[in-house]
Scaffold this motif. Structure first.
Motif, PDB file in Angstrom:
ATOM      1  N   ARG A 261      19.080  27.678 -12.164  1.00 21.18           N
ATOM      2  CA  ARG A 261      20.334  27.173 -11.606  1.00 21.18           C
ATOM      3  C   ARG A 261      21.459  28.090 -12.044  1.00 21.18           C
ATOM      4  O   ARG A 261      21.437  28.648 -13.138  1.00 21.18           O
ATOM      5  CB  ARG A 261      20.613  25.750 -12.105  1.00 21.18           C
ATOM      6  N   TYR A 262      22.461  28.212 -11.190  1.00 23.02           N
ATOM      7  CA  TYR A 262      23.629  29.020 -11.514  1.00 23.02           C
ATOM      8  C   TYR A 262      24.685  28.093 -12.083  1.00 23.02           C
ATOM      9  O   TYR A 262      25.119  27.161 -11.431  1.00 23.02           O
ATOM     10  CB  TYR A 262      24.152  29.731 -10.258  1.00 23.02           C
ATOM     11  N   ASP A 263      25.063  28.346 -13.347  1.00 18.50           N
ATOM     12  CA  ASP A 263      25.991  27.451 -14.033  1.00 18.50           C
ATOM     13  C   ASP A 263      26.920  28.264 -14.924  1.00 18.50           C
ATOM     14  O   ASP A 263      26.451  29.083 -15.722  1.00 18.50           O
ATOM     15  CB  ASP A 263      25.196  26.446 -14.885  1.00 18.50           C
ATOM     16  N   GLN A 264      28.198  28.075 -14.785  1.00 12.68           N
ATOM     17  CA  GLN A 264      29.210  28.716 -15.611  1.00 12.68           C
ATOM     18  C   GLN A 264      29.030  30.232 -15.669  1.00 12.68           C
ATOM     19  O   GLN A 264      29.080  30.850 -16.715  1.00 12.68           O
ATOM     20  CB  GLN A 264      29.206  28.109 -17.022  1.00 12.68           C
ATOM     21  N   GLY A 265      28.792  30.821 -14.501  1.00 10.92           N
ATOM     22  CA  GLY A 265      28.714  32.274 -14.396  1.00 10.92           C
ATOM     23  C   GLY A 265      27.411  32.899 -14.826  1.00 10.92           C
ATOM     24  O   GLY A 265      27.349  34.112 -15.039  1.00 10.92           O
ATOM     25  N   ARG A 266      26.352  32.097 -14.955  1.00  7.96           N
ATOM     26  CA  ARG A 266      25.073  32.663 -15.372  1.00  7.96           C
ATOM     27  C   ARG A 266      23.920  31.836 -14.822  1.00  7.96           C
ATOM     28  O   ARG A 266      24.071  30.655 -14.511  1.00  7.96           O
ATOM     29  CB  ARG A 266      24.984  32.721 -16.897  1.00  7.96           C
ATOM     30  N   TRP A 267      22.756  32.483 -14.694  1.00  9.10           N
ATOM     31  CA  TRP A 267      21.542  31.790 -14.291  1.00  9.10           C
ATOM     32  C   TRP A 267      20.885  31.220 -15.536  1.00  9.10           C
ATOM     33  O   TRP A 267      20.874  31.868 -16.594  1.00  9.10           O
ATOM     34  CB  TRP A 267      20.576  32.753 -13.595  1.00  9.10           C
ATOM     35  N   VAL A 268      20.338  30.008 -15.435  1.00  7.88           N
ATOM     36  CA  VAL A 268      19.627  29.369 -16.543  1.00  7.88           C
ATOM     37  C   VAL A 268      18.337  28.727 -16.032  1.00  7.88           C
ATOM     38  O   VAL A 268      18.254  28.313 -14.876  1.00  7.88           O
ATOM     39  CB  VAL A 268      20.497  28.301 -17.250  1.00  7.88           C
ATOM     40  N   PHE A 269      17.325  28.658 -16.915  1.00 11.42           N
ATOM     41  CA  PHE A 269      16.085  27.951 -16.607  1.00 11.42           C
ATOM     42  C   PHE A 269      16.355  26.450 -16.609  1.00 11.42           C
ATOM     43  O   PHE A 269      16.991  25.939 -17.523  1.00 11.42           O
ATOM     44  CB  PHE A 269      15.026  28.194 -17.685  1.00 11.42           C
ATOM     45  N   VAL A 270      15.846  25.742 -15.598  1.00 10.69           N
ATOM     46  CA  VAL A 270      15.935  24.284 -15.620  1.00 10.69           C
ATOM     47  C   VAL A 270      14.575  23.616 -15.432  1.00 10.69           C
ATOM     48  O   VAL A 270      14.432  22.429 -15.673  1.00 10.69           O
ATOM     49  CB  VAL A 270      16.929  23.724 -14.568  1.00 10.69           C
ATOM     50  N   GLY A 271      13.588  24.379 -15.013  1.00 10.90           N
ATOM     51  CA  GLY A 271      12.273  23.776 -14.817  1.00 10.90           C
ATOM     52  C   GLY A 271      11.209  24.810 -14.548  1.00 10.90           C
ATOM     53  O   GLY A 271      11.502  25.941 -14.157  1.00 10.90           O
ATOM     54  N   SER A 272       9.992  24.390 -14.769  1.00 12.80           N
ATOM     55  CA  SER A 272       8.839  25.239 -14.521  1.00 12.80           C
ATOM     56  C   SER A 272       7.715  24.355 -14.012  1.00 12.80           C
ATOM     57  O   SER A 272       7.477  23.268 -14.571  1.00 12.80           O
ATOM     58  CB  SER A 272       8.436  25.941 -15.826  1.00 12.80           C
ATOM     59  N   TRP A 273       7.059  24.791 -12.970  1.00 11.94           N
ATOM     60  CA  TRP A 273       5.999  24.010 -12.346  1.00 11.94           C
ATOM     61  C   TRP A 273       4.762  24.885 -12.182  1.00 11.94           C
ATOM     62  O   TRP A 273       4.865  26.069 -11.887  1.00 11.94           O
ATOM     63  CB  TRP A 273       6.455  23.483 -10.983  1.00 11.94           C
ATOM     64  N   THR A 274       3.600  24.289 -12.340  1.00 18.39           N
ATOM     65  CA  THR A 274       2.345  25.033 -12.287  1.00 18.39           C
ATOM     66  C   THR A 274       1.953  25.434 -10.869  1.00 18.39           C
ATOM     67  O   THR A 274       1.479  26.540 -10.643  1.00 18.39           O
ATOM     68  CB  THR A 274       1.215  24.186 -12.915  1.00 18.39           C
ATOM     69  N   HIS A 275       2.179  24.557  -9.898  1.00 16.81           N
ATOM     70  CA  HIS A 275       1.712  24.795  -8.536  1.00 16.81           C
ATOM     71  C   HIS A 275       2.872  24.857  -7.550  1.00 16.81           C
ATOM     72  O   HIS A 275       3.859  24.133  -7.700  1.00 16.81           O
ATOM     73  CB  HIS A 275       0.747  23.684  -8.101  1.00 16.81           C
ATOM     74  N   ARG A 276       2.727  25.681  -6.534  1.00 20.51           N
ATOM     75  CA  ARG A 276       3.762  25.813  -5.502  1.00 20.51           C
ATOM     76  C   ARG A 276       4.041  24.480  -4.812  1.00 20.51           C
ATOM     77  O   ARG A 276       5.169  24.204  -4.427  1.00 20.51           O
ATOM     78  CB  ARG A 276       3.315  26.790  -4.407  1.00 20.51           C
ATOM     79  N   GLU A 277       3.006  23.685  -4.628  1.00 21.53           N
ATOM     80  CA  GLU A 277       3.173  22.432  -3.894  1.00 21.53           C
ATOM     81  C   GLU A 277       3.658  21.280  -4.761  1.00 21.53           C
ATOM     82  O   GLU A 277       3.836  20.162  -4.280  1.00 21.53           O
ATOM     83  CB  GLU A 277       1.881  22.051  -3.154  1.00 21.53           C
ATOM     84  N   ASP A 278       3.917  21.543  -6.041  1.00 17.93           N
ATOM     85  CA  ASP A 278       4.514  20.520  -6.894  1.00 17.93           C
ATOM     86  C   ASP A 278       5.904  20.164  -6.364  1.00 17.93           C
ATOM     87  O   ASP A 278       6.505  20.919  -5.602  1.00 17.93           O
ATOM     88  CB  ASP A 278       4.617  21.006  -8.347  1.00 17.93           C
ATOM     89  N   LEU A 279       6.443  19.068  -6.817  1.00 24.35           N
ATOM     90  CA  LEU A 279       7.723  18.570  -6.312  1.00 24.35           C
ATOM     91  C   LEU A 279       8.894  19.141  -7.103  1.00 24.35           C
ATOM     92  O   LEU A 279       9.701  18.417  -7.690  1.00 24.35           O
ATOM     93  CB  LEU A 279       7.724  17.043  -6.334  1.00 24.35           C
ATOM     94  N   TRP A 280       9.022  20.461  -7.119  1.00 27.05           N
ATOM     95  CA  TRP A 280      10.052  21.160  -7.885  1.00 27.05           C
ATOM     96  C   TRP A 280      11.429  21.102  -7.249  1.00 27.05           C
ATOM     97  O   TRP A 280      12.429  21.376  -7.906  1.00 27.05           O
ATOM     98  CB  TRP A 280       9.650  22.620  -8.102  1.00 27.05           C
ATOM     99  N   GLU A 281      11.544  20.754  -5.991  1.00 25.70           N
ATOM    100  CA  GLU A 281      12.833  20.783  -5.276  1.00 25.70           C
ATOM    101  C   GLU A 281      13.902  19.938  -5.956  1.00 25.70           C
ATOM    102  O   GLU A 281      15.078  20.275  -5.936  1.00 25.70           O
ATOM    103  CB  GLU A 281      12.671  20.329  -3.816  1.00 25.70           C
ATOM    104  N   ALA A 282      13.501  18.847  -6.579  1.00 24.84           N
ATOM    105  CA  ALA A 282      14.472  17.960  -7.240  1.00 24.84           C
ATOM    106  C   ALA A 282      15.202  18.667  -8.382  1.00 24.84           C
ATOM    107  O   ALA A 282      16.355  18.343  -8.675  1.00 24.84           O
ATOM    108  CB  ALA A 282      13.781  16.704  -7.760  1.00 24.84           C
ATOM    109  N   ASP A 283      14.554  19.658  -9.009  1.00 24.33           N
ATOM    110  CA  ASP A 283      15.214  20.403 -10.085  1.00 24.33           C
ATOM    111  C   ASP A 283      16.428  21.171  -9.583  1.00 24.33           C
ATOM    112  O   ASP A 283      17.352  21.452 -10.351  1.00 24.33           O
ATOM    113  CB  ASP A 283      14.240  21.388 -10.749  1.00 24.33           C
TER     114      ASP A 283
END
Length: 193
Positions: free
Chosen positions: A164-186
């Protein structure tokens, strides 16, 4: 069953969106740019745009930007993974906070203090990524599929990384094992800090 149906609908929606936004031969070949006043260090990329759409400004250093190429995504991933590994190696919570955007990611890093194996101190240039694919890219969220390895530690990590882009920088917010996991909510969830 419902997860697969939802994933299938998302894939179909993405395919339709890509098809609808894909450039056509009848676009205006003249380049357009939009200057950004908020960040004088930004580089503006001239991109041919259809006359009926708003041009996209990309920067390679700071400022809000949409990641348009795999090379840009790899650079961002390398920087974040370096901060992640460096923070774990030095057991430095402040360094981890520089590269994560949620309490859960901070806790995940803390759980590796003194546990994660290293054969040498982390170095940015020792981190490599392959099979990089951009799954989502907009001004606030970057989702990638990648395999990441580092010569200073055994093994590799493969999966979906949500940034996610926050306060002028990219940060990690989540990691998912499979492409079809429900990562969109992150990409929509609030950041913890």
């Amino acid at each position: 069953m419902i997860r697969r149906l939802a994933a299938g609908l998302i894939v179909v929606g993405l395919a339709v969106g890509i098809w609808a936004l894909w450039p056509r031969d009848d676009t205006d070949p003249s380049p357009t740019t939009t200057p950004t006043a908020a960040d004088p260090t930004s580089s503006i990329t001239t991109v041919p745009q259809p006359t009926s759409t708003v041009s996209v400004v990309t920067t390679s250093t700071v400022g809000t930007h949409v990641v348009a190429t795999v090379a840009e995504a790899e650079e961002i991933l390398r920087s974040l993974w370096f901060g992640w590994f460096e923070g774990i190696y030095n057991q430095d919570e402040a360094r981890i906070r520089e590269v994560v955007g949620t309490q859960a990611m901070l806790e995940a890093a803390r759980s590796q203090f003194g546990v994660m194996e290293f054969t040498a101190p982390p170095q940015s240039e020792a981190i490599t990524s392959s099979e990089v694919e951009i799954l989502r890219s907009d001004a606030e969220c970057l989702a990638t599929w990648a395999s990441v390895s580092a010569s200073f530690r055994p093994g590799s990590t493969q999966g979906v990384q949500i940034l996610r882009y926050d306060q002028g920088r990219w940060v990690f917010v989540g990691s998912w094992t499979h492409r079809e996991d429900l990562w969109e909510a992150d990409c929509e969830s609030p950041l913890d800090f």
